[in-house]
Design a protein around this motif. Sequence first.
Motif, PDB file in Angstrom:
ATOM      1  N   GLY A 188      -4.581  -5.492  -1.697  1.00  0.00           N
ATOM      2  CA  GLY A 188      -5.743  -5.383  -0.835  1.00  0.00           C
ATOM      3  C   GLY A 188      -7.006  -5.867  -1.515  1.00  0.00           C
ATOM      4  O   GLY A 188      -7.856  -6.518  -0.889  1.00  0.00           O
ATOM      5  N   THR A 210      -6.897  -9.757  -1.547  1.00  0.00           N
ATOM      6  CA  THR A 210      -7.183 -10.349  -0.236  1.00  0.00           C
ATOM      7  C   THR A 210      -8.654 -10.150   0.132  1.00  0.00           C
ATOM      8  O   THR A 210      -9.258 -11.019   0.763  1.00  0.00           O
ATOM      9  CB  THR A 210      -6.293  -9.734   0.854  1.00  0.00           C
ATOM     10  OG1 THR A 210      -6.451  -8.300   0.885  1.00  0.00           O
ATOM     11  CG2 THR A 210      -4.834 -10.076   0.621  1.00  0.00           C
ATOM     12  N   TRP A 211      -9.233  -9.026  -0.269  1.00  0.00           N
ATOM     13  CA  TRP A 211     -10.662  -8.795  -0.065  1.00  0.00           C
ATOM     14  C   TRP A 211     -11.478  -9.848  -0.814  1.00  0.00           C
ATOM     15  O   TRP A 211     -12.448 -10.395  -0.284  1.00  0.00           O
ATOM     16  CB  TRP A 211     -11.025  -7.395  -0.556  1.00  0.00           C
ATOM     17  CG  TRP A 211     -12.395  -6.911  -0.159  1.00  0.00           C
ATOM     18  CD1 TRP A 211     -13.363  -7.608   0.507  1.00  0.00           C
ATOM     19  CD2 TRP A 211     -12.940  -5.608  -0.396  1.00  0.00           C
ATOM     20  NE1 TRP A 211     -14.476  -6.819   0.694  1.00  0.00           N
ATOM     21  CE2 TRP A 211     -14.232  -5.594   0.157  1.00  0.00           C
ATOM     22  CE3 TRP A 211     -12.439  -4.463  -1.015  1.00  0.00           C
ATOM     23  CZ2 TRP A 211     -15.053  -4.458   0.095  1.00  0.00           C
ATOM     24  CZ3 TRP A 211     -13.243  -3.346  -1.066  1.00  0.00           C
ATOM     25  CH2 TRP A 211     -14.543  -3.346  -0.519  1.00  0.00           C
ATOM     26  N   THR A 259      -6.411  -6.003   4.449  1.00  0.00           N
ATOM     27  CA  THR A 259      -7.144  -5.415   3.329  1.00  0.00           C
ATOM     28  C   THR A 259      -7.470  -3.957   3.606  1.00  0.00           C
ATOM     29  O   THR A 259      -7.263  -3.076   2.764  1.00  0.00           O
ATOM     30  CB  THR A 259      -8.443  -6.191   3.066  1.00  0.00           C
ATOM     31  OG1 THR A 259      -8.123  -7.535   2.685  1.00  0.00           O
ATOM     32  CG2 THR A 259      -9.260  -5.536   1.962  1.00  0.00           C
TER      33      THR A 259
END
Length: 240
Positions: A151, A154-155, A183
Amino acid sequence: MTQLEVNEQDQESSMSAKAGVIIFIAAALGIAAAVLVLPNWLPGMAGSLSGAEPKVFWYLSRSTALVAMGILWASMMLGVGITNKMARLWPGAPAAFALHEYLSLLGLGFAAFHGLILLGDHYANFSLAQVLTPFATSGYHPFWVGLGQLGFYTWAIVTASFYIRNHIGQSTWRLLHYVSFFTYMAALFHGISSGTDTSLSWVQGFYWLTGGSLLFLTTARVVNSLVLRGEKMLAGSTQK
């Protein structure tokens, strides 16, 4: 001027990529500086840092995790509010987009600190490679910790897309922003399943309030989009 052009103007990045990197580094350094300064003000924290089992690192990781989660939620709410035009009522689309961008950077800084501060914790005993590599932890909830790590990455990708939108195009940029939902879900399940504060009633309330409000706003956005699409199809069929 078309509606698409108006929307693109509303969503112009308010700072350069260089400025974004500087703000991210400044936020991370500011948090790190607080760790060095606070022990001088709080003798108990100083004792914990120098003790055999410095629990302060664990406490800092837990607290910054919740802060990062709250900032991610706020950024997501602004993003969805921009797409369904609610942000035009308040605080206005350009201001909402700027806040959306700044919060993404700020939250990313807190999330990075949340992971890196664990290097000082003797209980978790994570190495730098384990902190940086998804699913590399073996002794403490490897799957849920790894999900949180994914997460975070991807953030970082979504946040970086603010500054390369001119190179990847508006359509790709919008599509990439849908990754934000992964995310958020990754961060939510990471917190629920591996967080040591999940049993606390106020933390559970925090998860319900943030998750429920985001689900409501997203559902409203989807329903509104389907209604508008149906109206357009109906209008097209009546014209024929």
